[in-house]
Every structure is written in structure tokens, then in C-alpha cells.
Design a protein around this motif. Structure first.
Motif, mmCIF file in Angstrom:
data_model
loop_
_atom_site.group_PDB
_atom_site.id
_atom_site.type_symbol
_atom_site.label_atom_id
_atom_site.label_comp_id
_atom_site.label_asym_id
_atom_site.label_seq_id
_atom_site.Cartn_x
_atom_site.Cartn_y
_atom_site.Cartn_z
ATOM 1 N N LYS A 1 0.848 -1.191 0.000
ATOM 2 C CA LYS A 1 0.000 0.000 0.000
ATOM 3 C C LYS A 1 0.886 1.244 0.000
ATOM 4 O O LYS A 1 2.110 1.149 0.057
ATOM 5 C CB LYS A 1 -0.921 -0.001 1.225
ATOM 6 N N GLY A 2 0.254 2.405 -0.074
ATOM 7 C CA GLY A 2 1.006 3.649 -0.027
ATOM 8 C C GLY A 2 1.407 4.001 1.391
ATOM 9 O O GLY A 2 1.469 3.139 2.274
ATOM 10 N N ARG A 3 1.624 5.285 1.613
ATOM 11 C CA ARG A 3 2.050 5.732 2.938
ATOM 12 C C ARG A 3 1.430 7.088 3.214
ATOM 13 O O ARG A 3 1.408 7.967 2.345
ATOM 14 C CB ARG A 3 3.573 5.829 3.003
ATOM 15 N N LEU B 1 -4.180 5.973 -1.135
ATOM 16 C CA LEU B 1 -3.233 5.202 -0.324
ATOM 17 C C LEU B 1 -3.291 3.717 -0.676
ATOM 18 O O LEU B 1 -2.247 3.049 -0.800
ATOM 19 C CB LEU B 1 -3.545 5.400 1.163
ATOM 20 N N ASP C 1 3.052 11.985 -3.841
ATOM 21 C CA ASP C 1 2.146 11.817 -4.982
ATOM 22 C C ASP C 1 0.925 12.722 -4.859
ATOM 23 O O ASP C 1 0.421 13.259 -5.847
ATOM 24 C CB ASP C 1 1.689 10.354 -5.073
ATOM 25 N N GLY D 1 -1.388 2.633 -3.589
ATOM 26 C CA GLY D 1 0.073 2.659 -3.483
ATOM 27 C C GLY D 1 0.696 4.033 -3.502
ATOM 28 O O GLY D 1 1.926 4.155 -3.579
ATOM 29 N N GLU D 2 -0.102 5.089 -3.421
ATOM 30 C CA GLU D 2 0.450 6.438 -3.483
ATOM 31 C C GLU D 2 0.836 6.952 -2.096
ATOM 32 O O GLU D 2 0.277 6.530 -1.078
ATOM 33 C CB GLU D 2 -0.557 7.395 -4.119
ATOM 34 N N THR D 3 1.786 7.875 -2.084
ATOM 35 C CA THR D 3 2.165 8.572 -0.855
ATOM 36 C C THR D 3 1.325 9.831 -0.750
ATOM 37 O O THR D 3 1.327 10.671 -1.650
ATOM 38 C CB THR D 3 3.657 8.952 -0.865
#
Length: 284
Positions: free
Chosen positions: A10-12, A82, A38, A85-87
Motif C-alpha cells: 500500500k502507499g504511505r 493510499l 504523490d 500505493g500512493e504517498t
């Protein structure tokens, strides 16, 4: 128990502390995060862009608004980013997201979804005011903004009258006088406090004194961002003699003042909750 691990598909979520006055207080990590995130969710997108210009950073990702009115709906949208996979970086106008500012809802959603959450520590009006107030800082609590309605505010403050830790509040300048007056009633006019105005800015000002004295000062034209620090209750400190107060109520009744009104007046002048004096009068 869930812990944020180093590996995650996943993102952060990044909670970024923003300068509370001086742009130069922005950390190198904040500069890097603004350039590489992102998505940047900002309480005020115009203030974000002004900060970026002041610190010489080009915003790398898409910018969206994230403020009180749209926080609930926007949090779901940001959670989707998120999970893709995006920050996502959350930044408010000043200070730390989630501390009387948007941020909590998204953080809760991210934690529940197993998304890593981290923070970029930054300036805080709470700890800055506490540090320069001159009041005890070994134990403190943050109470945010007091209720706006007088009745609710009085009840909240009455519940805090016995709090032994130093208390930190935020308040709008146009409500400061009324709030300090209510605090003088609930905590006593002599309770030490500090009004911290425009922290870290050009016209920073700290006024220290008893709550009654500060309430009188605040009747003037006070402007700017306000953080209020109030000393906690000291166990064993001099308290009003409740028997003398009961006698004063009796004297006012004999002079023609209705009992309820006399209790309200005497309790207010002594800086104690009305209920405390009412119970003492009833027992007598």
C-alpha cells in the motif's frame, strides 16, 4: 496489535508539521516530502503554494483541499489513493495535522486499513506556548478550543477547575476576553496564566498574569493567533473559606437578595462553582 512495517504494497500517509509563523522553520525533510509526495492534501491550497514559494520547493504531486467542511468525504478519496500505493502528505495551515486541525479521520482510516502512517515533526503552537509561558511544563494537557456557547463553556471549565496539570487552549481573538473571564470565574481570578499571541511571528507577544488581570486586558482590541496557557490547580493551595461564603449568602438574603441570586453572585466573586456553594448552603 497492528504495527506499521517497512514493507507494504500500500502507499504511505505522511502527517507533516508546518511552520506556525516563520517559513524558515520548515525542516529539510518537509521540503523533500513536498517535492516528492504523490498527493498533497492541504487545509488551504493557497497558503500551501505560498509556503512552497517561500522555501523554494516545487510541489511534485497533485494538490487537493482538505479542510473541516470536506474532511469526511475527502478522507475516503485519499484512502483510495493510499490503497493504490500512493504517498499522501497531509499539511495544515500551521502546526501538526490532527491537533485541532484536519487529519484525525484519515489517520484512523489508514490505520484500520493497514496503511503505514508516519509524521514529519514540526513547530507546534502548543509546546511553543508552554515552553515560553513560564508555567510548569513537566505535566500538561491540551484542551483545544473551549466551547463557543457561554453555558457549555462554563460547564467545561468548571469540570477542569481541579485539573492539576498546566492546561493549554486555543482561542479566537474576538472570544478571548469572554473566555478569560469565564476562566477567572471557574479557576479563580488569581490563577496564573499566559496569553501567547502570534507565536514566532514579527509581532509575537506574551502577556502573563492572573486570569482576572488578563481578562481585563483582553477587553481591548486583541488580534492574531492565540494560544492560552493556564496553571493547574495546586492541591493544598489557599481556598476560599466556604463557611464565610455561606455567611455572605445569608447576609445578602437578609438584605433582600433571593437565595439563588445570592449564591450565584458570591460563587462568582469567590471563583468557585455555583454547585459547590449551593451544596454548602443547603447543608448549613
Amino acid at each position: 496489535m497492528r504495527e506499521d512495517g517497512p514493507v507494504n504494497d500500500k502507499g504511505r500517509l505522511v502527517l507533516a508539521g508546518a511552520p506556525i509563523g516563520q517559513a524558515d522553520d520548515a525542516s529539510p525533510r518537509l521540503r523533500e516530502a513536498l517535492a516528492t509526495a504523490d498527493v498533497i492534501a492541504a487545509e488551504d491550497t493557497r497558503r500551501l503554494r505560498r509556503l512552497a514559494t517561500d522555501i523554494g520547493v516545487s510541489l511534485g504531486g497533485r494538490v487537493v483541499s482538505y479542510y473541516d467542511a470536506n474532511e469526511a468525504a475527502r478522507a475516503q478519496e485519499l484512502l483510495g489513493a493510499l490503497l493504490d500505493g500512493e504517498t499522501v502528505l497531509v499539511i495544515t495551515d500551521a502546526g501538526m495535522p490532527g491537533v485541532s486541525d484536519p487529519g484525525y479521520r484519515l489517520t484512523r482510516l489508514a490505520v484500520d486499513a493497514g496503511v503505514p502512517v508516519t509524521a514529519l515533526p514540526g513547530p507546534s503552537a502548543v509546546t511553543t506556548a508552554l515552553a515560553i509561558s513560564g508555567l510548569a511544563s513537566d505535566r500538561f494537557c491540551f484542551e483545544g478550543f473551549p466551547p463557543r456557547k457561554p453555558g457549555e463553556r462554563s460547564r467545561r471549565l468548571a469540570a477542569l477547575a481541579g485539573e492539576e496539570r498546566t492546561m493549554v487552549f486555543f482561542e479566537a481573538p474576538h472570544r478571548l476576553g469572554a473566555t478569560l473571564g469565564a476562566m477567572a470565574e471557574a479557576f479563580g481570578a488569581e490563577r496564573p496564566a499566559a496569553v501567547c499571541r502570534e507565536l514566532t511571528k514579527t509581532y509575537e507577544e506574551v502577556r502573563r498574569g492572573g486570569l482576572g488581570e488578563l481578562a481585563a486586558w483582553a477587553e481591548g482590541d486583541v488580534r492574531g493567533e492565540i494560544t492560552l496557557v493556564v496553571a493547574g490547580h495546586e492541591p493544598g493551595s489557599a481556598e476560599p473559606d466556604i463557611e464565610e461564603l455561606v455567611d455572605e449568602v445569608a447576609r445578602r438574603q437578609e438584605a433582600g437578595t433571593p437565595r439563588k441570586q445570592a449564591i450565584v453572585e458570591v460563587a462568582k466573586s469567590a471563583g468557585i462553582p455555583k454547585r459547590t456553594l449551593y451544596d454548602a448552603v443547603h447543608r448549613a
